[in-house]
Design a protein around this motif. Structure first.
Motif, PDB file in Angstrom:
ATOM      1  N   GLU A 158      -4.520   8.484  -8.814  1.00 46.22           N
ATOM      2  CA  GLU A 158      -4.421   7.542  -7.708  1.00 46.22           C
ATOM      3  C   GLU A 158      -3.366   6.494  -8.036  1.00 46.22           C
ATOM      4  OE1 GLU A 158      -8.187   5.817  -6.859  1.00 46.22           O
ATOM      5  OE2 GLU A 158      -9.125   7.730  -6.417  1.00 46.22           O
ATOM      6  N   ARG A 159      -2.893   5.846  -7.015  1.00 44.63           N
ATOM      7  CA  ARG A 159      -1.873   4.824  -7.229  1.00 44.63           C
ATOM      8  C   ARG A 159      -2.503   3.551  -7.767  1.00 44.63           C
ATOM      9  NH1 ARG A 159      -1.057   0.632  -3.785  1.00 44.63           N
ATOM     10  NH2 ARG A 159      -2.547   0.463  -2.117  1.00 44.63           N
ATOM     11  N   GLU A 201       0.806  -1.221   0.000  1.00 46.10           N
ATOM     12  CA  GLU A 201       0.000   0.000   0.000  1.00 46.10           C
ATOM     13  C   GLU A 201       0.842   1.276   0.000  1.00 46.10           C
ATOM     14  OE1 GLU A 201       0.910  -0.916   4.243  1.00 46.10           O
ATOM     15  OE2 GLU A 201       0.253  -2.127   2.550  1.00 46.10           O
ATOM     16  N   ARG A 202       2.121   1.176   0.211  1.00 48.38           N
ATOM     17  CA  ARG A 202       2.991   2.349   0.271  1.00 48.38           C
ATOM     18  C   ARG A 202       3.494   2.814  -1.087  1.00 48.38           C
ATOM     19  NH1 ARG A 202       6.816   0.889   5.464  1.00 48.38           N
ATOM     20  NH2 ARG A 202       5.135   0.814   6.999  1.00 48.38           N
ATOM     21  N   ASN A 203       3.363   1.983  -2.124  1.00 43.56           N
ATOM     22  CA  ASN A 203       3.898   2.310  -3.450  1.00 43.56           C
ATOM     23  C   ASN A 203       2.815   2.265  -4.505  1.00 43.56           C
ATOM     24  OD1 ASN A 203       6.404   2.422  -2.296  1.00 43.56           O
ATOM     25  ND2 ASN A 203       7.044   0.430  -3.020  1.00 43.56           N
ATOM     26  N   CYS A 204       3.106   2.913  -5.634  1.00 48.95           N
ATOM     27  CA  CYS A 204       2.280   2.796  -6.831  1.00 48.95           C
ATOM     28  C   CYS A 204       2.950   1.746  -7.702  1.00 48.95           C
ATOM     29  CB  CYS A 204       2.200   4.130  -7.568  1.00 48.95           C
ATOM     30  SG  CYS A 204       1.309   4.024  -9.134  1.00 48.95           S
ATOM     31  N   LEU A 238       5.169  10.290  -9.745  1.00 47.45           N
ATOM     32  CA  LEU A 238       5.986  11.056 -10.672  1.00 47.45           C
ATOM     33  C   LEU A 238       5.619  10.835 -12.140  1.00 47.45           C
ATOM     34  CD1 LEU A 238       9.437  10.446  -8.979  1.00 47.45           C
ATOM     35  CD2 LEU A 238       7.977  12.453  -8.789  1.00 47.45           C
ATOM     36  N   CYS A 239       5.033   9.702 -12.479  1.00 45.92           N
ATOM     37  CA  CYS A 239       4.823   9.383 -13.890  1.00 45.92           C
ATOM     38  C   CYS A 239       3.516   9.936 -14.444  1.00 45.92           C
ATOM     39  CB  CYS A 239       4.866   7.873 -14.094  1.00 45.92           C
ATOM     40  SG  CYS A 239       3.524   7.001 -13.294  1.00 45.92           S
ATOM     41  N   GLY A 240       2.643  10.442 -13.613  1.00 48.95           N
ATOM     42  CA  GLY A 240       1.364  10.938 -14.101  1.00 48.95           C
ATOM     43  C   GLY A 240       0.417   9.814 -14.468  1.00 48.95           C
ATOM     44  N   ASN A 241       0.572   8.670 -13.859  1.00 49.14           N
ATOM     45  CA  ASN A 241      -0.257   7.507 -14.145  1.00 49.14           C
ATOM     46  C   ASN A 241      -1.588   7.627 -13.398  1.00 49.14           C
ATOM     47  OD1 ASN A 241      -1.037   5.040 -15.081  1.00 49.14           O
ATOM     48  ND2 ASN A 241       0.119   3.869 -13.569  1.00 49.14           N
ATOM     49  N   PHE A 249       7.885   2.508  -9.310  1.00 47.64           N
ATOM     50  CA  PHE A 249       7.410   2.138  -7.976  1.00 47.64           C
ATOM     51  C   PHE A 249       7.463   3.330  -7.026  1.00 47.64           C
ATOM     52  CE2 PHE A 249       9.334  -2.235  -9.062  1.00 47.64           C
ATOM     53  CZ  PHE A 249       8.235  -2.579  -9.803  1.00 47.64           C
ATOM     54  N   CYS A 250       6.837   4.434  -7.438  1.00 47.42           N
ATOM     55  CA  CYS A 250       6.837   5.672  -6.665  1.00 47.42           C
ATOM     56  C   CYS A 250       6.108   5.500  -5.337  1.00 47.42           C
ATOM     57  CB  CYS A 250       6.128   6.784  -7.443  1.00 47.42           C
ATOM     58  SG  CYS A 250       6.827   7.135  -9.047  1.00 47.42           S
ATOM     59  N   ALA A 251       6.438   6.375  -4.403  1.00 50.13           N
ATOM     60  CA  ALA A 251       5.694   6.417  -3.150  1.00 50.13           C
ATOM     61  C   ALA A 251       4.252   6.828  -3.447  1.00 50.13           C
ATOM     62  CB  ALA A 251       6.339   7.406  -2.200  1.00 50.13           C
ATOM     63  N   ALA A 252       3.314   6.342  -2.666  1.00 49.64           N
ATOM     64  CA  ALA A 252       1.892   6.582  -2.916  1.00 49.64           C
ATOM     65  C   ALA A 252       1.536   8.064  -2.855  1.00 49.64           C
ATOM     66  CB  ALA A 252       1.051   5.811  -1.908  1.00 49.64           C
TER      67      ALA A 252
END
Length: 76
Positions: free
Chosen positions: A35-36, A13-16, A29-32, A22-25
Motif C-alpha cells: 500500500e502507499r 492521495e494520488r502519490n506514495c 515501483l520501490c516495493g515499499n 513519489f510514485c503514483a498510488a
C-alpha cells in the motif's frame, strides 16, 4: 540529492510518500509494501510540519509533570 518534500500538496492521495520517488498510488515501483505511504497532512492535518510530537514543545502550551506511581504498601 533528495527531492524537496512538499508541505501541502494539492492531491496527496494520488502519490506514495514512502521514498524520494513519489510514485503514483497505483504504480508503486520501490516495493515499499503493498500500500502507499500517506503524506503527513493526511494523517496529522494542516500544521503537521510545525508539530514535533513532543508534548509541550509547541509555543504557549504547558506540560504538567507526572508523578511516578508508588506502591500502596512501601514495606513490600
Amino acid at each position: 540529492m533528495a527531492k524537496r518534500f512538499p508541505v501541502n500538496p494539492p492531491h496527496p492521495e494520488r502519490n506514495c510518500w514512502g521514498c524520494d520517488r513519489f510514485c503514483a498510488a497505483d504504480a508503486l515501483l520501490c516495493g515499499n509494501g503493498s500500500e502507499r505511504t500517506q503524506h503527513p497532512i493526511e494523517t496529522f492535518g494542516p500544521g503537521w510540519e510545525s508539530w514535533s510530537g513532543i508534548p509541550g514543545d509547541m509555543e504557549g502550551s504547558t506540560v504538567v509533570a507526572e508523578t511516578p506511581a508508588t506502591d500502596a504498601d512501601p514495606t513490600g
